[in-house]
Enzyme design. Structure first.
Site, PDB file in Angstrom:
ATOM      1  N   GLN A  94       0.852  -1.192   0.000  1.00  0.00           N
ATOM      2  CA  GLN A  94       0.000   0.000   0.000  1.00  0.00           C
ATOM      3  C   GLN A  94       0.888   1.241   0.000  1.00  0.00           C
ATOM      4  OE1 GLN A  94      -2.900   0.395   3.186  1.00  0.00           O
ATOM      5  NE2 GLN A  94      -3.823   2.209   2.246  1.00  0.00           N
ATOM      6  N   HIS A 100      -8.303   2.096  -1.085  1.00  0.00           N
ATOM      7  CA  HIS A 100      -8.727   1.992  -2.484  1.00  0.00           C
ATOM      8  C   HIS A 100      -8.808   0.532  -2.866  1.00  0.00           C
ATOM      9  CE1 HIS A 100      -4.381   2.623  -2.122  1.00  0.00           C
ATOM     10  NE2 HIS A 100      -4.238   1.743  -3.123  1.00  0.00           N
ATOM     11  N   HIS A 102      -8.468  -1.927  -5.912  1.00  0.00           N
ATOM     12  CA  HIS A 102      -8.046  -2.077  -7.299  1.00  0.00           C
ATOM     13  C   HIS A 102      -9.055  -3.000  -7.972  1.00  0.00           C
ATOM     14  CE1 HIS A 102      -3.703  -0.716  -6.786  1.00  0.00           C
ATOM     15  NE2 HIS A 102      -3.988  -1.037  -5.535  1.00  0.00           N
TER      16      HIS A 102
HETATM   17  P1  5GP Z   1      -1.336   0.806  -3.753  1.00  0.00           P
HETATM   18  O1  5GP Z   1       0.107   0.533  -4.133  1.00  0.00           O
HETATM   19  O2  5GP Z   1      -1.404   1.830  -2.615  1.00  0.00           O
HETATM   20  O3  5GP Z   1      -2.174  -0.389  -3.504  1.00  0.00           O
HETATM   21  O4  5GP Z   1      -1.999   1.486  -5.020  1.00  0.00           O
HETATM   22  C1  5GP Z   1      -1.800   2.816  -5.354  1.00  0.00           C
HETATM   23  C2  5GP Z   1      -2.079   2.928  -6.824  1.00  0.00           C
HETATM   24  O5  5GP Z   1      -2.244   4.291  -7.133  1.00  0.00           O
HETATM   25  C3  5GP Z   1      -0.946   2.417  -7.716  1.00  0.00           C
HETATM   26  O6  5GP Z   1      -1.422   1.344  -8.524  1.00  0.00           O
HETATM   27  C4  5GP Z   1      -0.534   3.630  -8.532  1.00  0.00           C
HETATM   28  O7  5GP Z   1      -0.247   3.304  -9.878  1.00  0.00           O
HETATM   29  C5  5GP Z   1      -1.742   4.525  -8.408  1.00  0.00           C
HETATM   30  N1  5GP Z   1      -1.433   5.944  -8.467  1.00  0.00           N
HETATM   31  C6  5GP Z   1      -0.407   6.587  -7.843  1.00  0.00           C
HETATM   32  N2  5GP Z   1      -0.476   7.901  -8.095  1.00  0.00           N
HETATM   33  C7  5GP Z   1      -1.557   8.097  -8.891  1.00  0.00           C
HETATM   34  C8  5GP Z   1      -2.143   9.264  -9.485  1.00  0.00           C
HETATM   35  O8  5GP Z   1      -1.675  10.391  -9.317  1.00  0.00           O
HETATM   36  N3  5GP Z   1      -3.256   9.066 -10.240  1.00  0.00           N
HETATM   37  C9  5GP Z   1      -3.800   7.829 -10.438  1.00  0.00           C
HETATM   38  N4  5GP Z   1      -4.902   7.769 -11.205  1.00  0.00           N
HETATM   39  N5  5GP Z   1      -3.288   6.711  -9.889  1.00  0.00           N
HETATM   40  C10 5GP Z   1      -2.177   6.846  -9.123  1.00  0.00           C
END
Ligand code: 5GP
Ligand code: ZN
Length: 114
Positions: A94, A100, A102
């Protein structure tokens, strides 16, 4: 929360490609897609992770799941199958501390994911 990337996207202070919006949720395309369909679904209110979302009450967690499914239908992947992922905590990948889901679909999704 003022210094949160996804709160800024919710506030439209940072642009995103929004695919679905409800009163309490927003769905937008991941900027670095890992599958043909890769959409993030967030509650508009700031909750750090899935545990916080689950404790928020008021049906908010259910609404996030309902939006995720509506996105899958809209993207045409509901019938072929899709994956919902809540990375929870930095050790699980994360990187944005605003919960969020996915929504991943549109290609073969192996299990276990590795
Ligand atoms: P996590 O790694 O926290 O599960 O997922 C975060 C997600 O946010 C990642 O898949 C990354 O590509 C996406 N992400 C990061 N910055 C941005 C952004 O500025 N805009 C969008 N639309 N997605 C983002
Ligand atoms: Zn936030």
């Amino acid at each position: 929360m003022t210094d949160c990337l996804f709160c800024k996207i919710v506030a439209k202070e940072i642009p995103a490609t929004v695919v679905l919006e409800t009163d309490r949720t927003l769905a937008f395309r991941d900027v670095d897609p890992q599958a043909p369909t890769h959409v993030l679904v967030v509650p508009k209110a700031h909750h750090e992770d899935a545990a916080a979302l689950g404790g928020a009450g008021g049906g908010l967690a259910g609404e996030v799941l309902a939006t995720a499914h509506a996105v899958a239908v809209q993207e045409g992947v509901a019938d072929t199958g899709y994956r919902l992922v809540f990375n929870t905590g930095p050790g699980a990948g994360q990187t944005v501390p605003h919960v969020h889901a996915h929504v991943l679909g549109g290609r073969g999704l192996t299990w276990p994911p590795g």
